[in-house]
Design a protein around this motif. Structure first.
Motif, PDB file in Angstrom:
ATOM      1  N   LEU A 122       0.831  -1.204   0.000  1.00 36.01           N
ATOM      2  CA  LEU A 122       0.000   0.000   0.000  1.00 36.01           C
ATOM      3  C   LEU A 122       0.864   1.251   0.000  1.00 36.01           C
ATOM      4  CD1 LEU A 122      -2.826   1.333   0.294  1.00 36.01           C
ATOM      5  CD2 LEU A 122      -2.518   1.148   2.774  1.00 36.01           C
ATOM      6  N   GLY A 123       1.947   1.241   0.794  1.00 36.31           N
ATOM      7  CA  GLY A 123       2.845   2.391   0.825  1.00 36.31           C
ATOM      8  C   GLY A 123       3.489   2.651  -0.524  1.00 36.31           C
ATOM      9  N   GLU A 124       3.932   1.583  -1.171  1.00 36.34           N
ATOM     10  CA  GLU A 124       4.519   1.726  -2.514  1.00 36.34           C
ATOM     11  C   GLU A 124       3.498   2.292  -3.499  1.00 36.34           C
ATOM     12  OE1 GLU A 124       7.142  -1.143  -4.680  1.00 36.34           O
ATOM     13  OE2 GLU A 124       6.566  -2.403  -2.983  1.00 36.34           O
ATOM     14  N   TYR A 125       2.296   1.732  -3.438  1.00 34.86           N
ATOM     15  CA  TYR A 125       1.238   2.170  -4.362  1.00 34.86           C
ATOM     16  C   TYR A 125       0.899   3.643  -4.149  1.00 34.86           C
ATOM     17  CZ  TYR A 125      -3.522   2.707  -6.179  1.00 34.86           C
ATOM     18  OH  TYR A 125      -4.644   3.167  -6.825  1.00 34.86           O
ATOM     19  N   ALA A 126       0.820   4.059  -2.889  1.00 41.91           N
ATOM     20  CA  ALA A 126       0.500   5.460  -2.600  1.00 41.91           C
ATOM     21  C   ALA A 126       1.553   6.399  -3.178  1.00 41.91           C
ATOM     22  CB  ALA A 126       0.367   5.666  -1.088  1.00 41.91           C
TER      23      ALA A 126
END
Length: 299
Positions: A122-126
């Motif tokens: 999720l952090g990467e995607y954000a």
């Protein structure tokens, strides 16, 4: 990070290595007195790690839960991929939480597959709109199901250091295109099979990490598989994208450590505090519940 606690002395076995939660021993050949190069005793401890620290608070029975659950999953997956288990006949001191396994040439990549978006993905995607270089649809939120499961490998860092996400091209460069494609497809297939089975037990498998070794040219599943230490398990009836999901895994411990109740900060560089007795008890209960719901067996 402090070293792992001293391993148990096991007569007839030579200690090889201790990781965050596992200890490895080699059987000693009675004839030569030397450790065997082809076998290992894999012992799952009750230690628990979070944020690359081994916590001071063990979780009772955790090693046995992980061992029994891995053995159950190995049986469910044996038509997909062979595994490294030789025998469960082990010394009494570690009975129930150890297996004798084949010593393999381990692949230097953490093989991760994701069916839902959360955690580090999720952090990467954000930040980038992608995970491990795989572009995803816009507007996804924490807990969303992905259009299809994806392979999101990472480095295999030494104990105390962070695994870092890498693109598939880096895996190809490390182990070759053919082998990279095979482990990608197997990792995704293991997660898909896990979700097929878990769905009937009211559990969603958000993501998982598996390890592979080589037996000649054959890929062999090693270490553990689809356990609360290597995977995120969510109760299906409480799944609600948009926020962190309730879980059966050690996410529960991570959430307590990052709550005001712990008084600890990830950025401090200091070791986390011991877990309160109620957090230890609830964590054990979550591991046991995951085991019982998945296998249908009483722990």
């Amino acid at each position: 990070m402090p070293d792992a606690p001293a391993p148990l002395p096991l007569p007839g076995y030579a200690h090889v290595y201790s990781g965050k939660v596992r200890d490895l021993y080699a059987p000693v050949d009675p004839a030569s007195g030397e450790p065997r190069p082809d076998q290992l005793l894999l012992v799952a401890s009750d230690r628990i790690s979070a944020f690359d620290f081994i916590l001071d608070s063990p979780i009772p029975d955790k090693g046995e839960v992980l061992t029994r659950l891995s053995l159950w999953w190995f049986a469910q997956l044996e038509d997909l991929v062979p595994n490294h288990v030789i025998s469960t006949d082990v010394p009494d001191a570690v009975r129930g939480r150890a297996v004798l396994v084949e010593r393999l040439e381990m692949l230097p990549v953490e093989c991760v597959a994701r069916a839902y978006l959360t955690g580090g993905g999720l952090g990467e995607y954000a930040a980038t709109g992608a995970v491990s270089g795989i572009a995803l649809p816009a507007g996804l939120v924490d807990g969303d199901r992905l259009p299809e499961p994806i392979f999101t490998p990472s480095t295999k860092a030494p104990m105390g250091e962070h695994d870092e996400p890498i693109p598939f091209s880096a895996v190809e460069a490390e182990i070759g295109s053919d082998l990279a494609a095979r482990v990608r497809d197997l990792t995704v297939a293991i997660l898909a099979r896990g979700n097929e089975i878990a769905a009937g037990r009211g559990i969603l498998l958000a993501d998982t990490k598996v390890e592979f070794g080589l037996r000649g040219d054959e890929i062999v599943l090693a270490d553990e598989v689809l356990t609360p230490d290597s995977s995120r398990f969510w109760p299906a009836d409480q799944w609600e994208p948009g926020h962190p999901q309730p879980s059966f895994d050690k996410q529960f411990v991570r959430e307590w450590l990052t709550s005001p109740a712990s008084g600890w900060s990830k950025s401090s560089g200091e070791a986390p505090p011991p877990l309160p007795e109620d957090v230890v008890a609830q964590t054990r209960a979550k591991y046991v519940e995951a085991y019982e719901r998945l296998t249908g067996e009483t722990f």
